[in-house]
Motif scaffolding. Structure first.
Motif, PDB file in Angstrom:
ATOM      1  N   ARG A  15      -8.200 -19.499  31.018  1.00  0.00           N
ATOM      2  CA  ARG A  15      -8.226 -18.406  29.874  1.00  0.00           C
ATOM      3  C   ARG A  15      -7.352 -17.321  30.454  1.00  0.00           C
ATOM      4  O   ARG A  15      -7.505 -16.928  31.649  1.00  0.00           O
ATOM      5  CB  ARG A  15      -9.543 -18.078  29.435  1.00  0.00           C
ATOM      6  CG  ARG A  15      -9.972 -17.529  28.066  1.00  0.00           C
ATOM      7  CD  ARG A  15      -9.058 -17.876  27.063  1.00  0.00           C
ATOM      8  NE  ARG A  15      -9.305 -19.548  26.477  1.00  0.00           N
ATOM      9  CZ  ARG A  15      -8.280 -20.200  25.908  1.00  0.00           C
ATOM     10  NH1 ARG A  15      -7.053 -19.710  25.714  1.00  0.00           N
ATOM     11  NH2 ARG A  15      -8.564 -21.586  25.955  1.00  0.00           N
ATOM     12  N   GLU A  93      -2.882 -15.260  22.741  1.00  0.00           N
ATOM     13  CA  GLU A  93      -1.891 -16.051  21.776  1.00  0.00           C
ATOM     14  C   GLU A  93      -2.888 -16.665  20.554  1.00  0.00           C
ATOM     15  O   GLU A  93      -2.481 -16.639  19.381  1.00  0.00           O
ATOM     16  CB  GLU A  93      -1.264 -17.335  22.491  1.00  0.00           C
ATOM     17  CG  GLU A  93      -0.170 -16.938  23.416  1.00  0.00           C
ATOM     18  CD  GLU A  93       0.730 -18.080  23.971  1.00  0.00           C
ATOM     19  OE1 GLU A  93       0.254 -19.345  23.530  1.00  0.00           O
ATOM     20  OE2 GLU A  93       1.480 -17.848  24.850  1.00  0.00           O
ATOM     21  N   THR A  94      -4.118 -17.143  20.911  1.00  0.00           N
ATOM     22  CA  THR A  94      -4.870 -17.540  19.778  1.00  0.00           C
ATOM     23  C   THR A  94      -6.054 -16.793  19.703  1.00  0.00           C
ATOM     24  O   THR A  94      -6.512 -16.290  20.728  1.00  0.00           O
ATOM     25  CB  THR A  94      -5.448 -19.123  19.901  1.00  0.00           C
ATOM     26  OG1 THR A  94      -5.950 -19.051  21.264  1.00  0.00           O
ATOM     27  CG2 THR A  94      -4.160 -20.026  20.050  1.00  0.00           C
ATOM     28  N   ARG A 111       0.657 -11.627  14.323  1.00  0.00           N
ATOM     29  CA  ARG A 111      -0.179 -12.462  14.802  1.00  0.00           C
ATOM     30  C   ARG A 111      -1.013 -13.197  13.838  1.00  0.00           C
ATOM     31  O   ARG A 111      -2.206 -14.029  14.116  1.00  0.00           O
ATOM     32  CB  ARG A 111      -0.938 -12.372  16.125  1.00  0.00           C
ATOM     33  CG  ARG A 111       0.204 -12.193  17.129  1.00  0.00           C
ATOM     34  CD  ARG A 111      -0.766 -11.265  18.399  1.00  0.00           C
ATOM     35  NE  ARG A 111       0.194 -11.488  19.743  1.00  0.00           N
ATOM     36  CZ  ARG A 111       1.162 -10.823  19.742  1.00  0.00           C
ATOM     37  NH1 ARG A 111       1.604  -9.868  18.959  1.00  0.00           N
ATOM     38  NH2 ARG A 111       1.826 -10.662  20.961  1.00  0.00           N
ATOM     39  N   ASP A 113      -0.796 -15.905  11.917  1.00  0.00           N
ATOM     40  CA  ASP A 113      -0.977 -17.382  12.312  1.00  0.00           C
ATOM     41  C   ASP A 113      -1.487 -17.689  13.425  1.00  0.00           C
ATOM     42  O   ASP A 113      -1.721 -18.987  13.435  1.00  0.00           O
ATOM     43  CB  ASP A 113       0.634 -18.071  11.940  1.00  0.00           C
ATOM     44  CG  ASP A 113       1.189 -17.584  10.736  1.00  0.00           C
ATOM     45  OD1 ASP A 113       0.424 -17.389   9.597  1.00  0.00           O
ATOM     46  OD2 ASP A 113       2.156 -17.639  10.640  1.00  0.00           O
ATOM     47  N   SER A 114      -2.044 -16.837  14.219  1.00  0.00           N
ATOM     48  CA  SER A 114      -2.593 -17.214  15.415  1.00  0.00           C
ATOM     49  C   SER A 114      -4.008 -17.135  15.498  1.00  0.00           C
ATOM     50  O   SER A 114      -4.856 -17.455  16.392  1.00  0.00           O
ATOM     51  CB  SER A 114      -2.157 -16.189  16.488  1.00  0.00           C
ATOM     52  OG  SER A 114      -0.549 -16.222  16.678  1.00  0.00           O
ATOM     53  N   ILE A 115      -4.565 -16.784  14.265  1.00  0.00           N
ATOM     54  CA  ILE A 115      -6.041 -16.593  14.190  1.00  0.00           C
ATOM     55  C   ILE A 115      -6.766 -18.144  14.218  1.00  0.00           C
ATOM     56  O   ILE A 115      -6.226 -18.912  13.270  1.00  0.00           O
ATOM     57  CB  ILE A 115      -6.528 -15.714  12.735  1.00  0.00           C
ATOM     58  CG1 ILE A 115      -5.639 -14.466  13.025  1.00  0.00           C
ATOM     59  CG2 ILE A 115      -7.884 -15.775  12.586  1.00  0.00           C
ATOM     60  CD1 ILE A 115      -6.012 -13.416  11.708  1.00  0.00           C
ATOM     61  N   THR A 116      -7.689 -18.221  14.618  1.00  0.00           N
ATOM     62  CA  THR A 116      -8.376 -19.531  14.596  1.00  0.00           C
ATOM     63  C   THR A 116      -9.825 -19.531  13.761  1.00  0.00           C
ATOM     64  O   THR A 116     -10.215 -20.628  13.420  1.00  0.00           O
ATOM     65  CB  THR A 116      -9.068 -19.941  16.068  1.00  0.00           C
ATOM     66  OG1 THR A 116      -9.994 -19.104  16.516  1.00  0.00           O
ATOM     67  CG2 THR A 116      -7.720 -19.918  17.033  1.00  0.00           C
ATOM     68  N   LEU A 145      -9.145 -22.148   7.859  1.00  0.00           N
ATOM     69  CA  LEU A 145      -9.592 -21.863   9.059  1.00  0.00           C
ATOM     70  C   LEU A 145     -11.260 -21.833   9.179  1.00  0.00           C
ATOM     71  O   LEU A 145     -11.926 -22.059   8.155  1.00  0.00           O
ATOM     72  CB  LEU A 145      -9.469 -20.289   9.376  1.00  0.00           C
ATOM     73  CG  LEU A 145      -7.937 -19.969   9.439  1.00  0.00           C
ATOM     74  CD1 LEU A 145      -7.749 -18.392   9.803  1.00  0.00           C
ATOM     75  CD2 LEU A 145      -7.129 -20.671  10.707  1.00  0.00           C
ATOM     76  N   LEU A 159     -13.186 -24.086  19.494  1.00  0.00           N
ATOM     77  CA  LEU A 159     -11.815 -23.565  19.408  1.00  0.00           C
ATOM     78  C   LEU A 159     -10.791 -22.957  20.615  1.00  0.00           C
ATOM     79  O   LEU A 159      -9.882 -22.611  20.414  1.00  0.00           O
ATOM     80  CB  LEU A 159     -12.123 -22.344  18.397  1.00  0.00           C
ATOM     81  CG  LEU A 159     -13.040 -22.556  17.188  1.00  0.00           C
ATOM     82  CD1 LEU A 159     -13.465 -21.260  16.417  1.00  0.00           C
ATOM     83  CD2 LEU A 159     -11.964 -23.004  16.068  1.00  0.00           C
ATOM     84  N   SER A 161     -10.324 -20.192  22.009  1.00  0.00           N
ATOM     85  CA  SER A 161      -9.379 -19.003  21.445  1.00  0.00           C
ATOM     86  C   SER A 161      -9.099 -18.278  23.034  1.00  0.00           C
ATOM     87  O   SER A 161      -9.904 -18.174  23.732  1.00  0.00           O
ATOM     88  CB  SER A 161     -10.049 -18.265  20.407  1.00  0.00           C
ATOM     89  OG  SER A 161     -10.236 -19.019  19.247  1.00  0.00           O
ATOM     90  N   ASP A 162      -7.918 -17.561  23.073  1.00  0.00           N
ATOM     91  CA  ASP A 162      -7.415 -16.572  23.973  1.00  0.00           C
ATOM     92  C   ASP A 162      -8.232 -15.362  24.064  1.00  0.00           C
ATOM     93  O   ASP A 162      -8.411 -14.784  25.058  1.00  0.00           O
ATOM     94  CB  ASP A 162      -6.107 -16.434  23.905  1.00  0.00           C
ATOM     95  CG  ASP A 162      -5.217 -17.699  24.273  1.00  0.00           C
ATOM     96  OD1 ASP A 162      -5.723 -18.537  25.057  1.00  0.00           O
ATOM     97  OD2 ASP A 162      -3.822 -17.877  23.880  1.00  0.00           O
TER      98      ASP A 162
END
Length: 418
Positions: A15, A93-94, A111, A113-116, A145, A159, A161-162
């Motif tokens: 991460r 990124e995410t 960003r 479109d980077s949402i999880t 989502l 998920l 996520s970053d």
């Protein structure tokens, strides 16, 4: 815990988070807060609604804006309450989010479109696209989502996520979360980096009570931009915001000539929530700078249930309907419901037709710009131009010469053309 995902992996995930900063983060996590209410219904208001920032964009606490300029290997650190200093090896990124002021910040930085994950994604996708349609070359799609109002630890592992752009002090209000689990996710998945109690300056819970700081919407946005290494995008949007506030300040009439106003939210008029427009916190970031008079004169607290008799007694000059831009919502029907009631029909705002739509209080920077413009026109048409008659559909197409901010500059910033 829900069992909708596998349990945590046996080894930490890779991460964008420096383990060297883990001890600092852990210390910061113990210095945060909670204070969330459990409203989670889409009823003509924010699904996360519970009742901004001062006109001068000040806060009640000294903001932690110090950031690490970076090291030779490219790592850097950014500080925000309640986490303290959070270290990154590279821009995330995410992005996991819970409330839409954070999702809106990610969107503003290009960003979206980077949402999880986010709260009520289908609802907010429809609502936000009413405004995004007025930004040339910008699109937004949050459908499908994970809905993160009550996130599970297992889902956060899944998920992967970053970054968790969410306030751990709010997450721990959920029954299934404690500080140890917050630290576990930060150490093995990715860091937390968000602040939500600034929404209405709620009191922290004991576990996060030491030094919790409150930020304006744009102060927190600046810190998020630092975490994503997006200073140019932030500066471009902040300049638009500052110019808009200056325009509003220059055009405001003296206090004695300002209208009284109230914001209402209700799905069927059986239960009407009233919100005052100048309480502290970023939920009133689009109304407090406009300085309208409180129709209740302090007799009714924000987020209170009121009836038509109470509203008539307050007799506001202007009524703002929260959620008036929701797709499928008929503002004409809402107006007619007030006009046809023998009590509500006597309210000044009803008789003069000054009943207007609003979007959402959990707003990101872009929605904040639209709502400042919109509310300025609704409250002060003589100073800022009349708000067009609105019934349904996207934010009205206002002639270029009557706009209070430049759509193309905002779109360019979102798209990285700065």
């Amino acid at each position: 815990m829900s069992d909708d995902a596998d349990g945590p992996p046996e080894t930490p995930t890779r991460r964008s988070y420096l383990k060297a900063g883990g001890s600092v983060l852990a210390a910061g996590l113990l210095a945060g807060c909670t204070g969330e209410t459990g409203e989670n219904s889409v009823n003509g208001s924010d699904p996360a609604t519970t009742s901004s920032e001062p006109t001068a964009e000040s806060t009640t606490a000294e903001s932690s804006t110090d950031t690490d300029a970076g090291t030779e290997d490219g790592s850097y650190a950014v500080s925000m309450s309640p986490m303290g200093e959070v270290a990154f090896e590279e821009p995330p990124e995410t992005i996991f989010t819970r409330l839409t002021h954070h999702a809106g910040m990610a969107f503003a930085l290009g960003r979206g479109d980077s949402i999880t994950a986010m709260h009520a994604p289908e609802y907010y996708d429809g609502l936000w696209n009413q405004f995004v349609k007025r930004l040339p070359g910008v699109s937004l799609d949050w459908t499908g989502l994970y809905s993160s109002w009550e996130p599970s630890k297992e889902k956060l592992y899944e998920l992967d996520s970053d970054v968790h752009l969410a306030d751990p002090a709010w997450i721990t209000k959920q029954d299934d979360w404690n500080v140890d689990e917050i630290e576990e996710i930060a150490a093995t998945v990715s860091p937390w980096f968000g602040n939500s109690l600034s929404d209405r300056h709620a009191e922290p819970a004991p576990a996060y009570a030491d030094g919790y700081e409150y930020y304006t919407l744009w102060e927190q946005f600046e810190l998020v931009a630092e975490a994503f290494r997006e200073r140019e995008r932030y500066d471009a949007l902040a300049t638009v915001h500052e110019e808009l506030l200056a325009t509003i300040e220059d055009g405001l009439p003296v206090e004695s000539e300002r209208p009284s106003a109230v914001m209402l939210a209700s799905a069927d008029l059986n239960e009407i929530y009233a919100y005052t427009l100048s309480n502290p916190g970023f939920l009133t970031a689009h109304t407090r700078p406009l300085g309208a008079r409180d129709a209740f004169e302090g007799s009714v607290e924000s987020n209170s249930v009121v009836d038509f008799e109470t509203l008539l007694e307050a007799d506001p000059d202007v009524i703002l309907f929260l959620g008036g831009f929701e797709p499928g919502t008929s503002l004409p029907r809402r107006r007619e419901a007030f006009r046809s009631d023998p009590v509500a029909s006597e309210i000044t705002a009803v008789q003069t037709g000054r009943m207007y739509p609003q979007g959402a209080r959990y707003q990101g920077p872009i929605l904040n710009l639209f709502q400042l413009e919109m509310t300025a026109k609704q409250l002060y048409p003589d100073a800022f131009g009349e708000w067009p008659t609105y019934e349904e559909g996207p934010y009205p197409e206002i002639p270029a010469e009557e706009r209070l901010f430049d759509r193309q500059r905002v779109a360019d910033a979102i798209n990285g053309n700065v």
